[in-house]
Design a protein around this motif. Structure first.
Motif, PDB file in Angstrom:
ATOM      1  N   ARG A  68      45.226  28.174  26.219  1.00  0.00           N
ATOM      2  CA  ARG A  68      45.522  26.742  25.996  1.00  0.00           C
ATOM      3  C   ARG A  68      46.259  26.569  24.672  1.00  0.00           C
ATOM      4  NH1 ARG A  68      43.596  22.492  28.292  1.00  0.00           N
ATOM      5  NH2 ARG A  68      42.983  21.425  26.385  1.00  0.00           N
ATOM      6  N   LEU A  70      48.577  23.907  22.138  1.00  0.00           N
ATOM      7  CA  LEU A  70      48.939  22.536  21.754  1.00  0.00           C
ATOM      8  C   LEU A  70      50.157  22.611  20.849  1.00  0.00           C
ATOM      9  CD1 LEU A  70      48.277  19.451  21.375  1.00  0.00           C
ATOM     10  CD2 LEU A  70      46.790  20.154  19.471  1.00  0.00           C
ATOM     11  N   HIS A  92      47.866  26.690  30.003  1.00  0.00           N
ATOM     12  CA  HIS A  92      48.505  25.370  29.918  1.00  0.00           C
ATOM     13  C   HIS A  92      48.923  25.038  28.496  1.00  0.00           C
ATOM     14  CE1 HIS A  92      49.613  21.601  31.831  1.00  0.00           C
ATOM     15  NE2 HIS A  92      49.285  21.029  30.685  1.00  0.00           N
ATOM     16  N   ASP A  94      50.088  21.647  26.141  1.00  0.00           N
ATOM     17  CA  ASP A  94      50.301  20.216  25.946  1.00  0.00           C
ATOM     18  C   ASP A  94      51.221  20.046  24.756  1.00  0.00           C
ATOM     19  OD1 ASP A  94      48.541  18.967  27.949  1.00  0.00           O
ATOM     20  OD2 ASP A  94      46.931  19.954  26.829  1.00  0.00           O
ATOM     21  N   SER A 120      52.687  20.009  29.947  1.00  0.00           N
ATOM     22  CA  SER A 120      52.682  18.547  30.007  1.00  0.00           C
ATOM     23  C   SER A 120      53.302  18.005  28.727  1.00  0.00           C
ATOM     24  CB  SER A 120      51.255  18.009  30.110  1.00  0.00           C
ATOM     25  OG  SER A 120      50.568  18.612  31.182  1.00  0.00           O
ATOM     26  N   HIS A 122      53.569  14.861  26.480  1.00  0.00           N
ATOM     27  CA  HIS A 122      52.846  13.610  26.251  1.00  0.00           C
ATOM     28  C   HIS A 122      53.666  12.740  25.314  1.00  0.00           C
ATOM     29  CE1 HIS A 122      49.069  15.276  27.997  1.00  0.00           C
ATOM     30  NE2 HIS A 122      49.594  16.413  27.550  1.00  0.00           N
ATOM     31  N   THR A 129      47.818  10.259  20.611  1.00  0.00           N
ATOM     32  CA  THR A 129      47.536  11.202  21.705  1.00  0.00           C
ATOM     33  C   THR A 129      46.395  12.137  21.327  1.00  0.00           C
ATOM     34  OG1 THR A 129      49.854  11.092  22.369  1.00  0.00           O
ATOM     35  CG2 THR A 129      48.570  12.939  23.236  1.00  0.00           C
TER      36      THR A 129
END
Ligand code: SAH
Ligand code: DHB
Ligand code: MG
Length: 229
Positions: A68, A70, A92, A94, A120, A122, A129
């Protein structure tokens, strides 16, 4: 030492290590070139990381075994392509972007690189967020790349920490700014954003940190590297 020399050494490293013979998980040279071309055509600033810096981010995320990721500050998605390429099939990423036009360019670039299933974008202020993610108790991130408005670096580090686990890695871009970071009397609010973050790191009970200066095709700048205790 001239900027021209830094650039020719970067060109040499990129030719040797990032060319068509790159058999790693790297994004294809075509996808990277298309992303920069579309970003340029849309009038985005050339604030993307350099190719060899992008590959450094990919390798760091892989060394970390990140599932994950970010990213704070998407722009056209150039660094996103590198970071997303580090992910396993169930991983994933973000990525957070305030500017709607930037987010739209990024979404297209990420889809063209066939990374949209893992990424994704955002849209909106990164702070808002991140606060939403914290409220939702989002699963911890293994790796964070902070590269948005430098004035908010301290908030981004604190919010990233709230979304992290022991052992998570946080990389912060642009901590040197042509050496401006060492000037306590700078009139550049971005420099003060970095200096405030350094002060936070110096006394932080949950973070181990260092910072490294870099020269190359993107001039004289640097990264901070943080690990969550
Ligand atoms: N990581 C990118 C470059 C990001 S440039 C790369 O290396 O390819 C910084 C980006 O942060 C810009 O697109 C800018 O619009 C965005 N940004 C600035 N302030 C922001 C904020 N408050 N919230 C979210 N994004 C922001
Ligand atoms: C700027 C921002 C960046 O993230 C970067 O890598 C280079 C420059 C800037 O705001 O000038
Ligand atoms: Mg940057």
């Amino acid at each position: 030492m001239s900027e021209e020399q830094w650039k020719s050494v970067d060109d040499y490293f990129c030719e040797q290590l990032l060319g068509d013979s790159d058999n790693s998980t790297s994004p294809t040279a075509a996808a990277l070139a298309a992303t920069l071309h579309a970003s340029d055509a849309a009038g985005l600033p050339e604030h993307n990381v350099a190719p060899n810096q992008g590959k450094l981010l990919m390798l760091l995320a892989q060394i970390q075994g990140a599932r994950r990721i970010l990213e704070i500050g998407t722009l056209g998605g150039y660094s996103t392509l590198w970071l997303a390429s580090a992910l396993p099939s169930n991983g994933h990423l973000d990525t957070l972007e305030a500017n709607a036009a930037h987010a739209e360019v990024a979404r297209k670039n990420i889809a063209s690189a066939q990374l949209d299933a893992k990424v994704s974008v955002h849209e909106g202020s990164a702070k808002a967020t991140l606060e939403r993610f914290v409220e939702r108790r989002a699963e911890a991130y293994d790796f964070v790349f902070v590269d948005a408005d430098k004035q908010n670096n301290s908030s981004y580090v604190e919010l990233s920490l709230a979304l992290s686990r022991p052992g998570s890695v946080i990389v912060v871009d642009n901590v040197v700014r042509d050496g401006g970071v060492a000037n306590p009397n700078s009139d550049d609010s971005r420099v003060h954003g970095v200096r405030d973050m350094m002060k936070l790191l110096a006394a932080h009970p949950r973070l181990d940190a260092t910072a490294i200066q870099t020269v190359g095709s993107k001039g004289y700048d640097g990264f901070a590297l943080l690990r969550v205790r």
